[in-house]
Scaffold this active site. Structure first.
Site, short mmCIF file in Angstrom:
data_model
loop_
_atom_site.label_atom_id
_atom_site.label_comp_id
_atom_site.label_asym_id
_atom_site.label_seq_id
_atom_site.Cartn_x
_atom_site.Cartn_y
_atom_site.Cartn_z
CE LYS A 181 -42.72 34.68 -59.53
NZ LYS A 181 -42.51 35.30 -58.21
NE ARG A 197 -49.86 33.85 -56.93
CZ ARG A 197 -50.12 34.32 -58.14
NH1 ARG A 197 -51.38 34.49 -58.51
NH2 ARG A 197 -49.14 34.65 -58.95
CD GLU A 215 -37.87 40.02 -67.84
OE1 GLU A 215 -36.93 40.30 -67.09
OE2 GLU A 215 -38.96 40.61 -67.82
CE LYS A 255 -42.12 30.78 -59.12
NZ LYS A 255 -42.16 31.76 -58.08
CE1 TYR A 276 -42.60 24.57 -52.22
CE2 TYR A 276 -43.15 24.24 -54.55
CZ TYR A 276 -42.94 25.09 -53.47
OH TYR A 276 -43.05 26.45 -53.64
C1 PBG Z 1 -43.07 35.33 -54.70
C2 PBG Z 1 -43.05 33.93 -55.17
C3 PBG Z 1 -44.11 33.14 -55.68
C4 PBG Z 1 -43.57 31.87 -55.88
C5 PBG Z 1 -42.24 31.91 -55.51
N1 PBG Z 1 -41.93 33.20 -55.10
C6 PBG Z 1 -45.54 33.44 -55.90
C7 PBG Z 1 -46.00 34.32 -56.96
O1 PBG Z 1 -45.25 34.90 -57.73
O2 PBG Z 1 -47.23 34.47 -56.99
C8 PBG Z 1 -44.33 30.67 -56.38
C9 PBG Z 1 -43.71 29.37 -56.08
C10 PBG Z 1 -44.58 28.20 -56.27
O3 PBG Z 1 -45.70 28.24 -56.82
O4 PBG Z 1 -44.14 27.12 -55.84
N2 PBG Z 1 -43.31 36.27 -55.66
#
Ligand code: PBG
Length: 326
Positions: free
Chosen positions: A196, A206, A234, A249, A314
């Site tokens: 991630k 956010r 990772e 991601k 989405y």
């Molecule tokens: C929680 C989380 C996030 C996303 C998924 N789980 C936000 C982040 O890490 O700031 C982002 C998902 C998206 O942008 O669609 N940590």
């Protein structure tokens, strides 16, 4: 002579049916995981401005919504919660009566076949907006694990089918696997947000979850975008800690990471087509600069072609109607 004029690649493109026969990637509704935002209140379907078509949904509308998701053939949802209040410990994230715990119970009672995946993190629940416990302006890795553990267990108790830790704390998969196992949940798989990245593509999420870090950023725990060997490390670490499904991601700007992960590891691989990727398609499409549906289809096909076995998106609902269900 194996070249033009003997070789004519256009021969296999001449008819639609021929194209179907030689198609190498078939995107299907069964590849989709649909993310949802759950909020308190009644009869709420609040628009998320930078994510047109996405809502913060209250619990009373959840049953109807998940029914329509299942009818479309989408096999799984990924739940995010908006708590009633935030504090330094993210208490509502592991409260028995937390929003996600209530949502999971409700879905599993009314729609037991829909796979419910829960995001295990603290950033939506902490007043500082970080994914772990903050001590002296630093996110304390090992003390965060104790809290993430509690979140995961509370989700398991509520009936979650898959636990998805997303905080990028070292050892989170190990810690969660161990406590799930010792509490009678050894059958619950872990989908690890393994690679991630600290990405600007999370902006709209956010806004949706009101989870921006109030101090600093997430670069101390999420990955640096230029790195790919580190992503493999990772993922390997998460596999060794007990992950059942691993994830890359965001997806679009990281398809090389997806492709390499697919070559290197045998586990099912998920890719997260994140909020900023969705927002860009929607914005351009609303301006009629692109055909949003077709572009979304092409992006998701590309993500699958690059090696993802499942796609969190989405776009899942809008595309489901256009796709075969196998
Ligand atoms: C929680 C989380 C996030 C996303 C998924 N789980 C936000 C982040 O890490 O700031 C982002 C998902 C998206 O942008 O669609 N940590």
């Amino acid at each position: 002579m194996m070249r033009y004029p003997n070789v004519r690649l256009r021969r296999l493109r001449r008819l639609k049916g021929l194209q179907t026969l030689v198609r190498e990637t078939n995107l299907s509704v069964s590849d989709f995981i649909y993310p949802m935002f759950i909020t308190y209140g009644r009869n709420k379907r609040d628009n998320i401005e930078p994510m047109p078509g996405m809502y913060r949904l209250s619990l009373d509308l959840l049953v109807e919504e998940t029914e329509s998701i299942s009818k479309l053939g989408i096999p799984a949802v990924l739940l995010f919660g908006i708590p009633s209040s935030k504090d330094s410990m993210g208490t509502e994230a592991y409260s028995e009566k937390g929003i996600i715990q209530e949502a999971v119970k409700l879905i599993k009672k009314t729609n037991p076949d829909l796979i419910v995946i829960t995001d295990v993190c603290l950033c939506e629940y902490t007043n500082h907006g970080h994914c772990g416990l903050v001590e002296n302006e630093q996110v304390d890795n090992d003390r965060s694990l104790d809290l993430l553990d509690k979140v995961a267990l509370s989700h398991a108790h509520a009936g979650a089918d898959i636990i998805a830790p997303s905080s990028m704390m070292d050892g989170q998969v190990y810690a969660i696997r161990k406590s799930l196992d010792s509490n009678g949940f050894n059958q619950i798989p872990i989908m690890a947000y393994s690679a991630k990245y600290a990405s600007s593509f999370y902006g709209p999420f956010r806004v949706a979850a009101d989870s921006s870090p109030q101090l600093g950023d997430r670069k101390g725990y999420q990955m640096d975008p230029p790195n790919v060997t580190e992503a493999l490390r990772e993922i390997r670490a998460d596999i060794e800690e007990g992950a059942d499904i691993v994830m890359v991601k965001p997806a679009m700007a990281y398809m090389d990471v997806i492709a390499k992960a697919k070559m290197e590891f045998e586990l099912p691989l998920a890719a997260y087509n994140v909020s900023g990727e969705y927002a860009m398609v929607k914005a351009a499409s609303e301006n009629e600069w692109i055909n949003g549906e077709k572009v979304a289809m092409e992006i998701l096909t590309g993500i699958k072609r690059s090696g993802a076995d499942m796609v969190i998106s989405y776009h899942a609902k809008e595309l489901a109607a256009l796709l075969p269900q196998n």
